[in-house]
Design a protein around this motif. Structure first.
Motif, PDB file in Angstrom:
ATOM      1  N   UNK A   1      65.092  21.755  66.547  1.00 31.15           N
ATOM      2  CA  UNK A   1      65.557  23.067  67.006  1.00 31.15           C
ATOM      3  C   UNK A   1      66.289  23.032  68.347  1.00 31.15           C
ATOM      4  N   UNK A   2      65.853  22.166  69.257  1.00 31.83           N
ATOM      5  CA  UNK A   2      66.413  22.188  70.610  1.00 31.83           C
ATOM      6  C   UNK A   2      67.196  20.947  70.997  1.00 31.83           C
TER       7      UNK A   2
ATOM      8  N   UNK B   1      79.161   6.303  64.327  1.00 33.25           N
ATOM      9  CA  UNK B   1      78.047   7.163  64.709  1.00 33.25           C
ATOM     10  C   UNK B   1      78.344   8.590  64.307  1.00 33.25           C
ATOM     11  N   UNK B   2      77.271   9.370  64.266  1.00 32.53           N
ATOM     12  CA  UNK B   2      77.368  10.780  63.926  1.00 32.53           C
ATOM     13  C   UNK B   2      76.336  11.530  64.743  1.00 32.53           C
ATOM     14  N   UNK B   3      76.713  12.692  65.251  1.00 30.19           N
ATOM     15  CA  UNK B   3      75.790  13.520  66.009  1.00 30.19           C
ATOM     16  C   UNK B   3      75.396  14.713  65.143  1.00 30.19           C
ATOM     17  N   UNK B   4      74.105  14.813  64.867  1.00 31.97           N
ATOM     18  CA  UNK B   4      73.573  15.959  64.128  1.00 31.97           C
ATOM     19  C   UNK B   4      73.270  17.045  65.159  1.00 31.97           C
ATOM     20  N   UNK B   5      73.929  18.185  65.052  1.00 26.74           N
ATOM     21  CA  UNK B   5      73.682  19.255  66.024  1.00 26.74           C
ATOM     22  C   UNK B   5      72.270  19.830  65.905  1.00 26.74           C
ATOM     23  N   UNK B   6      71.761  20.298  67.008  1.00 31.67           N
ATOM     24  CA  UNK B   6      70.429  20.929  67.020  1.00 31.67           C
ATOM     25  C   UNK B   6      70.352  22.037  65.982  1.00 31.67           C
TER      26      UNK B   6
ATOM     27  N   UNK C   1      70.089   8.088  69.828  1.00 25.22           N
ATOM     28  CA  UNK C   1      70.115   8.643  71.179  1.00 25.22           C
ATOM     29  C   UNK C   1      69.666  10.088  71.066  1.00 25.22           C
ATOM     30  N   UNK C   2      68.611  10.435  71.772  1.00 29.46           N
ATOM     31  CA  UNK C   2      68.122  11.803  71.713  1.00 29.46           C
ATOM     32  C   UNK C   2      67.250  12.094  72.919  1.00 29.46           C
ATOM     33  N   UNK C   3      67.102  13.368  73.266  1.00 34.71           N
ATOM     34  CA  UNK C   3      66.238  13.714  74.386  1.00 34.71           C
ATOM     35  C   UNK C   3      64.813  13.213  74.166  1.00 34.71           C
ATOM     36  N   UNK C   4      64.141  12.878  75.242  1.00 33.75           N
ATOM     37  CA  UNK C   4      62.764  12.376  75.154  1.00 33.75           C
ATOM     38  C   UNK C   4      61.836  13.397  74.505  1.00 33.75           C
ATOM     39  N   UNK C   5      62.183  14.658  74.534  1.00 36.97           N
ATOM     40  CA  UNK C   5      61.339  15.712  73.956  1.00 36.97           C
ATOM     41  C   UNK C   5      61.442  15.805  72.429  1.00 36.97           C
ATOM     42  N   UNK C   6      62.359  15.077  71.828  1.00 35.89           N
ATOM     43  CA  UNK C   6      62.600  15.184  70.383  1.00 35.89           C
ATOM     44  C   UNK C   6      61.400  14.706  69.580  1.00 35.89           C
ATOM     45  N   UNK C   7      60.924  15.566  68.688  1.00 29.82           N
ATOM     46  CA  UNK C   7      59.840  15.194  67.776  1.00 29.82           C
ATOM     47  C   UNK C   7      60.449  14.498  66.571  1.00 29.82           C
ATOM     48  N   UNK C   8      59.815  13.440  66.134  1.00 24.02           N
ATOM     49  CA  UNK C   8      60.334  12.580  65.076  1.00 24.02           C
ATOM     50  C   UNK C   8      60.791  13.354  63.837  1.00 24.02           C
ATOM     51  N   UNK C   9      59.982  14.258  63.345  1.00 26.73           N
ATOM     52  CA  UNK C   9      60.338  15.034  62.150  1.00 26.73           C
ATOM     53  C   UNK C   9      60.476  16.522  62.477  1.00 26.73           C
ATOM     54  N   UNK C  10      60.914  16.811  63.684  1.00 17.06           N
ATOM     55  CA  UNK C  10      61.068  18.202  64.087  1.00 17.06           C
ATOM     56  C   UNK C  10      59.730  18.913  64.052  1.00 17.06           C
TER      57      UNK C  10
END
Length: 119
Positions: free
Chosen positions: A45-46, A74-79, A96-105
């Motif tokens: 989500x974020x 590479x490809x960037x999946x938007x939030x 590459x993702x923010x440290x807050x990213x949960x593995x399966x959302x």
């Protein structure tokens, strides 16, 4: 400060869908993973999520299309966008993702990883 050899890091594990943290910068984590088979539908989500293909071919299914990635792409999946990675053969990826990213959302699943190892 140390240099990171991606091939050497990838030799340290064999399991699939279990990313390892190999670096951090500016609140972002650099992760390596081996993928094989189909993952689950999920979104973050974020956070945006970047997939860089080190080896192999990865498909990322979206609700309205399919993106196919080859080595060195590479490809960037938007939030907030639902997606499902698919690896017909083993694929090596750098994420590459923010440290807050949960593995399966926000989805709890047997593939979900709550704490990632550092290698």
């Amino acid at each position: 400060m140390e240099k990171v050899n991606i091939a050497e890091k990838l030799k340290k594990f064999t399991d699939h869908w279990n990313p390892r943290i190999v670096g951090e910068l500016n609140g972002q984590q650099v992760k390596l993973a081996k993928l094989k088979g189909e993952f689950i539908w999920h979104s973050h989500e974020d956070e945006d999520e970047m997939f860089f293909i080190v080896k192999g071919k990865l498909k990322i299914e979206f609700r309205d299309r399919l993106v196919e990635l080859n080595e060195n792409e590479f490809f960037i999946v938007p939030r907030g966008v639902d997606h499902k990675p698919i690896a017909e053969e083993e694929v090596h990826v750098m994420l590459f993702e923010p440290a807050s990213t949960k593995h399966t959302g926000g989805i709890e699943h047997s593939l979900s990883r709550k704490k990632l190892d550092r290698i």
